[in-house]
Every structure is written in structure tokens, then in C-alpha cells.
Design a protein around this motif. Sequence first.
Motif, mmCIF file in Angstrom:
data_model
loop_
_atom_site.group_PDB
_atom_site.id
_atom_site.type_symbol
_atom_site.label_atom_id
_atom_site.label_comp_id
_atom_site.label_asym_id
_atom_site.label_seq_id
_atom_site.Cartn_x
_atom_site.Cartn_y
_atom_site.Cartn_z
ATOM 1 N N LEU A 231 3.279 -8.400 -4.458
ATOM 2 C CA LEU A 231 2.873 -8.428 -3.049
ATOM 3 C C LEU A 231 4.026 -8.024 -2.144
ATOM 4 O O LEU A 231 3.850 -7.231 -1.199
ATOM 5 C CB LEU A 231 2.366 -9.834 -2.680
ATOM 6 N N ALA A 232 5.229 -8.544 -2.423
ATOM 7 C CA ALA A 232 6.397 -8.200 -1.607
ATOM 8 C C ALA A 232 6.697 -6.711 -1.701
ATOM 9 O O ALA A 232 7.000 -6.062 -0.691
ATOM 10 C CB ALA A 232 7.608 -9.023 -2.046
ATOM 11 N N GLN A 233 6.608 -6.162 -2.894
ATOM 12 C CA GLN A 233 6.875 -4.738 -3.078
ATOM 13 C C GLN A 233 5.834 -3.885 -2.345
ATOM 14 O O GLN A 233 6.158 -2.878 -1.710
ATOM 15 C CB GLN A 233 6.858 -4.402 -4.570
ATOM 16 N N SER A 234 4.579 -4.324 -2.415
ATOM 17 C CA SER A 234 3.511 -3.604 -1.735
ATOM 18 C C SER A 234 3.748 -3.575 -0.225
ATOM 19 O O SER A 234 3.646 -2.516 0.418
ATOM 20 C CB SER A 234 2.170 -4.268 -2.046
ATOM 21 N N ARG A 235 4.062 -4.723 0.350
ATOM 22 C CA ARG A 235 4.277 -4.794 1.800
ATOM 23 C C ARG A 235 5.507 -3.998 2.223
ATOM 24 O O ARG A 235 5.499 -3.320 3.260
ATOM 25 C CB ARG A 235 4.409 -6.254 2.224
ATOM 26 N N ASP B 17 -6.174 -1.574 -2.083
ATOM 27 C CA ASP B 17 -5.508 -1.212 -0.824
ATOM 28 C C ASP B 17 -6.355 -1.713 0.355
ATOM 29 O O ASP B 17 -7.512 -1.270 0.500
ATOM 30 C CB ASP B 17 -5.333 0.303 -0.747
ATOM 31 N N PRO B 18 -5.870 -2.634 1.134
ATOM 32 C CA PRO B 18 -4.530 -3.228 1.034
ATOM 33 C C PRO B 18 -4.481 -4.320 -0.018
ATOM 34 O O PRO B 18 -5.494 -4.936 -0.329
ATOM 35 C CB PRO B 18 -4.331 -3.810 2.432
ATOM 36 N N PHE B 19 -3.275 -4.578 -0.516
ATOM 37 C CA PHE B 19 -3.048 -5.630 -1.505
ATOM 38 C C PHE B 19 -2.653 -6.894 -0.747
ATOM 39 O O PHE B 19 -1.762 -6.874 0.101
ATOM 40 C CB PHE B 19 -1.933 -5.203 -2.461
ATOM 41 N N SER B 20 -3.333 -8.009 -1.027
ATOM 42 C CA SER B 20 -3.102 -9.224 -0.237
ATOM 43 C C SER B 20 -3.188 -10.463 -1.118
ATOM 44 O O SER B 20 -3.415 -10.369 -2.326
ATOM 45 C CB SER B 20 -4.160 -9.318 0.867
ATOM 46 N N GLU B 21 -3.046 -11.626 -0.478
ATOM 47 C CA GLU B 21 -3.113 -12.898 -1.203
ATOM 48 C C GLU B 21 -4.459 -13.070 -1.914
ATOM 49 O O GLU B 21 -4.558 -13.776 -2.917
ATOM 50 C CB GLU B 21 -2.897 -14.080 -0.249
ATOM 51 N N ALA B 22 -5.481 -12.417 -1.410
ATOM 52 C CA ALA B 22 -6.809 -12.548 -2.013
ATOM 53 C C ALA B 22 -6.885 -11.889 -3.389
ATOM 54 O O ALA B 22 -7.856 -12.091 -4.128
ATOM 55 C CB ALA B 22 -7.857 -11.924 -1.094
ATOM 56 N N ASP B 23 -5.879 -11.114 -3.750
ATOM 57 C CA ASP B 23 -5.904 -10.407 -5.021
ATOM 58 C C ASP B 23 -5.140 -11.131 -6.126
ATOM 59 O O ASP B 23 -4.981 -10.601 -7.236
ATOM 60 C CB ASP B 23 -5.326 -8.998 -4.837
ATOM 61 N N GLU B 24 -4.675 -12.330 -5.855
ATOM 62 C CA GLU B 24 -3.972 -13.118 -6.878
ATOM 63 C C GLU B 24 -4.977 -13.717 -7.853
ATOM 64 O O GLU B 24 -6.027 -14.235 -7.452
ATOM 65 C CB GLU B 24 -3.156 -14.235 -6.228
ATOM 66 N N GLY B 25 -4.679 -13.630 -9.147
ATOM 67 C CA GLY B 25 -5.562 -14.233 -10.142
ATOM 68 C C GLY B 25 -5.549 -13.480 -11.461
ATOM 69 O O GLY B 25 -4.624 -12.708 -11.751
ATOM 70 N N SER B 26 -6.594 -13.678 -12.263
ATOM 71 C CA SER B 26 -6.695 -13.036 -13.576
ATOM 72 C C SER B 26 -7.777 -11.961 -13.544
ATOM 73 O O SER B 26 -8.854 -12.156 -12.975
ATOM 74 C CB SER B 26 -6.998 -14.072 -14.666
ATOM 75 N N TYR B 27 -7.467 -10.835 -14.172
ATOM 76 C CA TYR B 27 -8.386 -9.702 -14.278
ATOM 77 C C TYR B 27 -8.693 -9.491 -15.768
ATOM 78 O O TYR B 27 -7.775 -9.283 -16.572
ATOM 79 C CB TYR B 27 -7.756 -8.434 -13.703
ATOM 80 N N THR B 28 -9.965 -9.536 -16.122
ATOM 81 C CA THR B 28 -10.370 -9.351 -17.526
ATOM 82 C C THR B 28 -11.344 -8.187 -17.633
ATOM 83 O O THR B 28 -12.401 -8.180 -16.994
ATOM 84 C CB THR B 28 -11.034 -10.615 -18.089
ATOM 85 N N ARG C 230 2.694 4.203 -0.769
ATOM 86 C CA ARG C 230 1.988 3.756 0.431
ATOM 87 C C ARG C 230 1.677 2.264 0.421
ATOM 88 O O ARG C 230 1.052 1.759 1.353
ATOM 89 C CB ARG C 230 0.678 4.524 0.588
ATOM 90 N N GLY C 231 2.070 1.576 -0.673
ATOM 91 C CA GLY C 231 1.819 0.136 -0.747
ATOM 92 C C GLY C 231 0.566 -0.220 -1.497
ATOM 93 O O GLY C 231 0.294 -1.407 -1.723
ATOM 94 N N ASP C 232 -0.264 0.773 -1.853
ATOM 95 C CA ASP C 232 -1.445 0.454 -2.646
ATOM 96 C C ASP C 232 -1.025 0.131 -4.078
ATOM 97 O O ASP C 232 0.016 0.599 -4.563
ATOM 98 C CB ASP C 232 -2.463 1.593 -2.610
ATOM 99 N N VAL C 233 -1.836 -0.687 -4.753
ATOM 100 C CA VAL C 233 -1.488 -1.202 -6.072
ATOM 101 C C VAL C 233 -2.527 -0.729 -7.097
ATOM 102 O O VAL C 233 -3.733 -0.735 -6.828
ATOM 103 C CB VAL C 233 -1.423 -2.741 -6.056
ATOM 104 N N ARG C 234 -2.019 -0.340 -8.253
ATOM 105 C CA ARG C 234 -2.895 0.119 -9.340
ATOM 106 C C ARG C 234 -2.723 -0.789 -10.550
ATOM 107 O O ARG C 234 -1.607 -0.974 -11.042
ATOM 108 C CB ARG C 234 -2.547 1.553 -9.727
ATOM 109 N N LEU C 235 -3.827 -1.364 -11.012
ATOM 110 C CA LEU C 235 -3.855 -2.123 -12.257
ATOM 111 C C LEU C 235 -4.590 -1.259 -13.280
ATOM 112 O O LEU C 235 -5.684 -0.768 -13.000
ATOM 113 C CB LEU C 235 -4.609 -3.448 -12.081
#
Length: 328
Positions: free
Chosen positions: A307-311, A271-282, A222-227
Motif C-alpha cells: 500500500l505504501a509503495q502504491s501511494r 486501481d486504486p489500491f486501498s485498505e479495502a484490498d487487504e486479505g487473502s486471494y484464492t 502509476r500506483g496500480d497493483v497487479r496480482l
Amino acid sequence: KMPEPGCPYDVVPREVRRNSLVLLWEKPLYCGHSPVTSYLVEMCSGEGADNWEALMEEPTDKTYFKVSGLEAGEIYKFRVSAVNSAGVGQPSLPSEEIRAEAKPGVKDIEIGVDEDGFIFLAFETPEMNDSSQFVWTKNYRDAIDSGRARIESTDNKSKLTFTNPSEQDLGLYTVEISDINDISSSITFTDKDLERLLDLSWQVRNPLIGLKSGWTVEVFERGDVRLSLRVEPLSPAAELKLIFNDKQITSTPNRKVNFDRASGLVEVLIDPFSEADEGSYTAQLRDGRAKNQFTLVLVDEKFRQTLAQSRSNKRDWTRKQGELPWRS
């Protein structure tokens, strides 16, 4: 008076084992015309025998000597002579005859690190009397410096714990039971032991939570992303702090954070995954004294591909649902 020293006295065996023992003695009361510089040790084997043989090529300057290479079950006795600049003095009276065998149940001194990260020596005796006491010494003679180590004894166990171990604490440590001559043990605390145990002490005091599988990035249909990442199972009291671009984040409708302590799973569902989700996750994890942190850097090409895959997945899913708008 003779220029050579008088004879040493109180020659006693300690730490008797199948193939070795330690011999202790007292300095002679008469030193001769110059100070005593060293000692020679002789041994005689066999019950009632009188065939003395030298045990060392070079004399020792200590008032103790470890005798190795004994034949298990054989009977031995020993004598010691003092040496000064004038020569070798008269030998001591022979020690009592002793059979080369370990007293049942006598264990060696244990060396290790306790649950609080302190380096310790421990000894357990197989027997004690009501009046028995543990006597710890360094190099068989020196009292333990109470500023460098503390001694705690309970029932038949005694523990010597170093306060702040350093090279100053290296050396030979011995323990015996005050009124039972045939129970004693010794251990040499070496620089290699110190290095190894200080490292283990640091690990005990600063334990790390173990990683089972590092951060992974998954894009669903569905385009949602799991980390997600997985660590070793944690206690119910374990804590998680999730840092995104230097700021702590918690669950929101668009970015859900899940933390399953029992399985060690940390996941972020976006969800949704967007440009705002770019960065580092610790993920910063703490469980009692144990802690660790693990960082995912999701930027640049890796982020753009995600992001491309999500969209793309989202458009395909929407099309399958018959909800694709005429204009995207």
C-alpha cells in the motif's frame, strides 16, 4: 496298492521364453495311503537325452512351477513326481520336448491404470484362430471372480480390469489362448504394485492443474497493483473462481480480473489500491477433471508495504504530470 501316490499327468510347458518357462500338471488320480502334500520336478536337457536332474531343493505344494536359468535355444523335457507321507511316487510321463525360445511376437502382460483410473492387466496376442478365446486364471487354476474383475476382449487384445482392487486381488494372473498352446503369459500382482497403482489411480481420477509460477505482487509506476500467477496451459472450457476473503469476486472497474486460458495466466489489476484490498486471494481452477487452487495472503506487513509503495508511486506519477494538489 502302493502307499505312495500315483504319477501326475498332463505335464505341459507354458510361457516359454529364452531362459524360462512354466510347467503345469494335473494331480495323480491315485493318492496312495495318504493325501498328496507336494511335488518334485525333474528336467532333462538335450534332444533325445535321458539324464534327469532335480530342479528344486524343496518340493512345491502347487501344481505349477516356474523353471528359470534355461539356456536359450536348448531343448528340454520335464517330469513330475507326487509326494505323500509314505514317500515319493512314480514320475509322470515326460513332457513333450520344448526348445527354450519365445514365440515371435508374444508379449508380456501389461499392468497399469487406464484413463478412468481403473487398475488393469492387458494382453495382446500375435495370432488367433476364429475359435480362439482368451482364458484368464489366477494361480493357473482358479477362475477369475467376476465380482472383483471384469474381462473385455476385442480382436487380438484382452483386458482384465479390477473393480475395487485390494489385497484380496494380489497374486499370480495368467492368460492363454484356448486353442494355441504356445501363446501364454503371466504376471504377479504384488502389494508394491497395488500401492503404486492405487496412488496413480487417485492422481488420474483427481488430477491437479500444474503451477508454473506462484502469486506475485507488482506495483506499477502509476500506483496500480497487479496480482498474478501462471499455471500450465488450459483448455477453452477451463473455469476460474476468484475468492477474496471468503467471497467470490468478479471484475469491477477498480478490480479487473483477467483469465487467459491458453497461457494459464490469472491476474487481478487493482486501481486504486486501498485498505479495502487487504486479505487473502484464492484462485480456484478447474479444467475437466483437473483442478487446483492457489492462495495469496496479502495482509499485515506485506500489505502495508504494498500500500505504501502504491501511494508513493501514485504521488510521484501525479507530480510528474503536473497535477499534484497543494494539499495531499
